[in-house]
Design a protein around this motif. Structure first.
Motif, PDB file in Angstrom:
ATOM      1  N   ASP A 170       0.806  -1.226   0.000  1.00 50.74           N
ATOM      2  CA  ASP A 170       0.000   0.000   0.000  1.00 50.74           C
ATOM      3  C   ASP A 170       0.834   1.270   0.000  1.00 50.74           C
ATOM      4  O   ASP A 170       0.294   2.364   0.164  1.00 50.74           O
ATOM      5  N   ALA A 171       2.136   1.135  -0.162  1.00 52.04           N
ATOM      6  CA  ALA A 171       3.006   2.309  -0.161  1.00 52.04           C
ATOM      7  C   ALA A 171       4.334   1.963  -0.810  1.00 52.04           C
ATOM      8  O   ALA A 171       4.769   0.813  -0.783  1.00 52.04           O
ATOM      9  N   LEU A 172       4.979   2.976  -1.374  1.00 57.00           N
ATOM     10  CA  LEU A 172       6.347   2.828  -1.849  1.00 57.00           C
ATOM     11  C   LEU A 172       7.288   2.805  -0.655  1.00 57.00           C
ATOM     12  O   LEU A 172       6.900   3.118   0.477  1.00 57.00           O
ATOM     13  N   SER A 173       8.533   2.457  -0.908  1.00 54.40           N
ATOM     14  CA  SER A 173       9.538   2.496   0.146  1.00 54.40           C
ATOM     15  C   SER A 173      10.210   3.864   0.172  1.00 54.40           C
ATOM     16  O   SER A 173       9.995   4.700  -0.719  1.00 54.40           O
ATOM     17  N   ALA A 174      11.040   4.081   1.168  1.00 59.63           N
ATOM     18  CA  ALA A 174      11.959   5.213   1.124  1.00 59.63           C
ATOM     19  C   ALA A 174      12.926   4.981  -0.040  1.00 59.63           C
ATOM     20  O   ALA A 174      13.173   3.840  -0.433  1.00 59.63           O
ATOM     21  N   PRO A 175      13.487   6.051  -0.613  1.00 55.50           N
ATOM     22  CA  PRO A 175      14.321   5.902  -1.814  1.00 55.50           C
ATOM     23  C   PRO A 175      15.449   4.893  -1.675  1.00 55.50           C
ATOM     24  O   PRO A 175      15.723   4.123  -2.605  1.00 55.50           O
ATOM     25  N   ALA A 176      16.098   4.839  -0.519  1.00 60.09           N
ATOM     26  CA  ALA A 176      17.266   3.964  -0.352  1.00 60.09           C
ATOM     27  C   ALA A 176      16.897   2.493  -0.227  1.00 60.09           C
ATOM     28  O   ALA A 176      17.774   1.628  -0.294  1.00 60.09           O
ATOM     29  N   GLU A 177      15.602   2.169  -0.078  1.00 58.80           N
ATOM     30  CA  GLU A 177      15.186   0.786   0.151  1.00 58.80           C
ATOM     31  C   GLU A 177      14.933   0.022  -1.142  1.00 58.80           C
ATOM     32  O   GLU A 177      14.646  -1.179  -1.100  1.00 58.80           O
ATOM     33  N   GLY A 178      14.976   0.699  -2.286  1.00 61.64           N
ATOM     34  CA  GLY A 178      14.864  -0.019  -3.549  1.00 61.64           C
ATOM     35  C   GLY A 178      13.487  -0.135  -4.144  1.00 61.64           C
ATOM     36  O   GLY A 178      13.302  -0.769  -5.186  1.00 61.64           O
ATOM     37  N   ALA A 179      12.482   0.460  -3.495  1.00 59.69           N
ATOM     38  CA  ALA A 179      11.126   0.455  -4.047  1.00 59.69           C
ATOM     39  C   ALA A 179      10.522   1.855  -3.924  1.00 59.69           C
ATOM     40  O   ALA A 179       9.352   2.022  -3.607  1.00 59.69           O
ATOM     41  N   GLY A 180      11.343   2.846  -4.202  1.00 63.96           N
ATOM     42  CA  GLY A 180      10.942   4.231  -3.995  1.00 63.96           C
ATOM     43  C   GLY A 180      10.162   4.850  -5.123  1.00 63.96           C
ATOM     44  O   GLY A 180       9.719   5.994  -5.023  1.00 63.96           O
ATOM     45  N   SER A 181       9.975   4.116  -6.215  1.00 59.88           N
ATOM     46  CA  SER A 181       9.130   4.564  -7.317  1.00 59.88           C
ATOM     47  C   SER A 181       8.206   3.422  -7.697  1.00 59.88           C
ATOM     48  O   SER A 181       8.423   2.266  -7.297  1.00 59.88           O
ATOM     49  N   TYR A 182       7.174   3.721  -8.484  1.00 61.49           N
ATOM     50  CA  TYR A 182       6.251   2.670  -8.898  1.00 61.49           C
ATOM     51  C   TYR A 182       6.983   1.593  -9.701  1.00 61.49           C
ATOM     52  O   TYR A 182       6.787   0.390  -9.457  1.00 61.49           O
ATOM     53  N   VAL A 183       7.826   1.983 -10.637  1.00 59.86           N
ATOM     54  CA  VAL A 183       8.566   1.008 -11.450  1.00 59.86           C
ATOM     55  C   VAL A 183       9.456   0.154 -10.556  1.00 59.86           C
ATOM     56  O   VAL A 183       9.515  -1.078 -10.704  1.00 59.86           O
ATOM     57  N   GLU A 184      10.146   0.765  -9.612  1.00 62.89           N
ATOM     58  CA  GLU A 184      11.003   0.009  -8.699  1.00 62.89           C
ATOM     59  C   GLU A 184      10.187  -0.919  -7.807  1.00 62.89           C
ATOM     60  O   GLU A 184      10.596  -2.056  -7.536  1.00 62.89           O
ATOM     61  N   MET A 185       9.035  -0.450  -7.337  1.00 64.44           N
ATOM     62  CA  MET A 185       8.185  -1.281  -6.489  1.00 64.44           C
ATOM     63  C   MET A 185       7.715  -2.533  -7.220  1.00 64.44           C
ATOM     64  O   MET A 185       7.803  -3.657  -6.702  1.00 64.44           O
TER      65      MET A 185
END
Length: 358
Positions: free
Chosen positions: A330-345
């Motif tokens: 239900d949420a993206l990660s913080a940028p450093a966690e590797g899922a900070g954008s929709y594409v990364e998630m």
């Protein structure tokens, strides 16, 4: 609140007529981090973007602050998921006296009916996001949006009347109990399908064009570039999932947030909790899942970034299944966690599932 959003066309005409060259960016507020990422890609430097529920935040449990109220009250555009995902939103927005443009990102999505296992096509007559399902239609994006502008005011006024009160007709059974909210009939987690994400982007594009028509070409160009990126993402995800055998596609997660992901990529998701992280997992449901894991030889279970891992860890201990990793629901990660954008998630979630189950 639905009546406020009927000013869609009138606001667009007013801003378009009054906006001078070099005007300040329009103020846009999104309800949670996935929508924030979509809006940033489409709006670029033409919008001043604020977001309510931050990365790794639980929208189900969110309680808006007075500062959040001031942000919304001053916003030109408010972008929400709808379908009961933000159960607190309607009352909150009414308290702020928001009089800008409300964009419901799920408009046009083929919704999953949680009561009957069917689908509900939430389209109005002139929705223009349909062409985003095929790569071949990307070169028609700008032309199609131009045609759509002629119908924009009437269409969104009509949509607002039909979906008054943040889509009340889709969750009439939505009830408040002790301050907690429950989702209605339709599963709101539609962004977990890339095809649906394209519709979200189209709705956000159209909303920004309506609020700021002087920058319409800019929003169209940005959305077209981002939609091409989503097409590439879809091809990548399908290729990854194709490596799994049919009997390797059973996934156990914390709460029931991944039905659209399962539908899009032929994965079978089961969760002890319901659609909301607020719902309690019954002992009967947990026991059933434990039996399922043992009988079907499911090798891995998964925790989520917005849910406590304790229940999944308990299930893993009792069954011998491994915890295959963390999924972002239900949420993206913080940028450093590797899922900070929709594409990364999306890349992270599918890669984590495939690596754990293969």
């Amino acid at each position: 609140m639905g009546k406020r959003s009927t000013i869609y066309g009138a606001l667009a005409l007013l801003l378009g007529a009054a906006a001078p060259l070099g005007a300040e960016p329009i103020k846009v507020v999104t309800s949670f981090s996935v929508l924030e990422d979509f809006a940033r890609h489409v709006g670029g430097d033409k919008i001043a973007l604020s977001n309510l529920v931050a990365a790794n935040g639980d929208t189900h449990m969110f309680q808006p602050s007075p500062m959040d109220g001031r942000l919304v009250a001053q916003a030109d555009v408010l972008i929400v998921n709808g379908q009961g995902f933000e159960g607190w939103m309607e009352r909150f927005v009414e308290s702020t006296e928001f009089d800008g443009l409300l964009v419901e990102a799920t408009r046009g999505v083929d919704l999953i009916d949680t009561e009957h296992g069917e689908h509900h096509d939430d389209k109005d007559e002139h929705h223009d996001g349909e062409d985003q399902h095929d790569d071949e239609h990307h070169d028609k994006d700008e032309h199609h949006a131009d045609e759509h502008d002629d119908h924009h005011e009437d269409t969104h006024a009509k949509h607002s009347d039909e979906h008054q009160g943040l889509d009340e007709e889709h969750h009439d059974d939505h009830q408040e109990e002790g301050g907690h909210h429950h989702h209605g009939r339709y599963d709101p987690h539609a962004w977990h399908s890339v095809a649906n994400a394209k519709l979200y982007v189209a709705n956000i594009r159209d909303g920004l064009i309506a609020a700021d028509p002087s920058n319409a070409d800019y929003y169209r160009q940005n959305s077209q570039a981002y939609l091409a990126e989503l097409d590439a993402l879809e091809r990548q995800l399908q290729q990854q999932v194709a490596t799994l055998a049919d009997d390797q596609r059973r996934v156990i997660t914390s709460h029931d947030a991944f039905a659209y992901l399962g539908q899009a990529y032929q994965l079978d998701f089961t969760a002890p909790q319901g659609l909301s992280t607020e719902s309690e997992a019954s002992a009967e449901t947990v026991a059933k899942i434990i039996r399922q894991i043992r009988e079907q030889g499911i090798q891995a279970v998964f925790v989520e970034n917005v849910s406590s891992p304790r229940l999944i860890e308990q299930i893993a201990r009792e069954t011998g299944a491994k915890v295959g990793g963390k999924l972002y629901s239900d949420a993206l990660s913080a940028p450093a966690e590797g899922a900070g954008s929709y594409v990364e998630m999306m890349t992270h979630n599918i890669s984590t599932i495939v690596q754990a189950l293969d």
